[in-house]
Write a protein that holds these residues in place. Structure first.
Motif, mmCIF file in Angstrom:
data_model
loop_
_atom_site.group_PDB
_atom_site.id
_atom_site.type_symbol
_atom_site.label_atom_id
_atom_site.label_comp_id
_atom_site.label_asym_id
_atom_site.label_seq_id
_atom_site.Cartn_x
_atom_site.Cartn_y
_atom_site.Cartn_z
ATOM 1 N N ASN A 282 44.423 49.312 42.752
ATOM 2 C CA ASN A 282 43.639 48.218 42.190
ATOM 3 C C ASN A 282 44.134 47.937 40.780
ATOM 4 O O ASN A 282 43.503 48.318 39.801
ATOM 5 N N ARG B 107 54.737 45.378 33.363
ATOM 6 C CA ARG B 107 53.573 46.230 33.573
ATOM 7 C C ARG B 107 53.533 47.337 32.522
ATOM 8 O O ARG B 107 54.570 47.819 32.060
ATOM 9 N N LEU C 84 44.049 47.493 34.883
ATOM 10 C CA LEU C 84 44.382 46.743 33.671
ATOM 11 C C LEU C 84 43.136 46.468 32.840
ATOM 12 O O LEU C 84 43.168 46.544 31.610
ATOM 13 N N GLU C 85 42.031 46.164 33.494
ATOM 14 C CA GLU C 85 40.775 45.905 32.783
ATOM 15 C C GLU C 85 40.276 47.166 32.084
ATOM 16 O O GLU C 85 39.796 47.111 30.957
ATOM 17 N N CYS D 76 44.275 45.235 39.040
ATOM 18 C CA CYS D 76 43.394 44.407 38.189
ATOM 19 C C CYS D 76 42.348 45.267 37.489
ATOM 20 O O CYS D 76 42.135 45.136 36.284
#
Length: 174
Positions: free
Chosen positions: A33, A23, A38-39, A35
């Motif tokens: 969250n 990570r 990361l986005e 995801c």
């Protein structure tokens, strides 16, 4: 046969450990969250602006209060008047927070704008949960006031704020 005979549990633990090691440093271990973080390339748990910290703290306080309700007996035997009043108090801070967000949004950097998406989304989700039923936790106690009417005006405020944050994040010059 159980999972241990084939080492599936050990494999899952190893995969979790590898995922943890891979990570990014900026991704908080308690990210709600991962995801989206990361986005977006940022996590609200490491706020880039003091207002993001305030928003995260408010969302976490609301989450804690909702969990207190969740721990109550399903038969409604618990005393939900205290937590319900606490939830109403916490939600009363939302309009002021959102006014501050709108005021400062044009001056925030992209990381701070992206970090606001999470707590504003969490507050909207908590509001949906709180407005779903008369007493959000079905205590059926007539002494506990139905706060849905007072909370309902927050829905469009949170939706407008989420839209403004997304627009600022993807707007010209970003």
């Amino acid at each position: 046969m159980n999972d241990d005979e084939f080492g599936d549990e050990d494999t899952d633990d190893l995969e979790d450990e590898i995922a943890w090691l891979l990570r990014p440093q900026w991704l908080h271990p308690d990210c709600r969250n991962a995801c989206a973080a990361l986005e977006l390339g940022t996590c609200c748990k490491y706020p880039d602006n003091p207002l993001v910290r305030v928003a995260v703290d408010l969302a976490e306080s609301v989450d804690r209060t909702l969990r207190r309700f969740g721990a109550m007996p399903a038969d409604g035997a618990g005393d939900c008047a205290g937590p319900a009043a606490e939830l109403a108090r916490l939600f009363s801070a939302v309009p002021g927070l959102l006014a501050q967000v709108h005021a400062i949004l044009p001056r925030l950097n992209a990381a701070a704008i992206a970090q606001l998406l999470c707590p504003v989304g969490r507050l909207a989700g908590a509001l949906d949960q709180a407005c779903a039923y008369g007493c959000p936790w079905a205590c059926r106690d007539p002494a506990v006031p139905d706060r849905r009417a007072g909370l309902e005006p927050l829905r469009p405020l949170l939706a407008e704020s989420a839209h403004a944050i997304r627009a600022a994040l993807t707007g010209p010059g970003r």
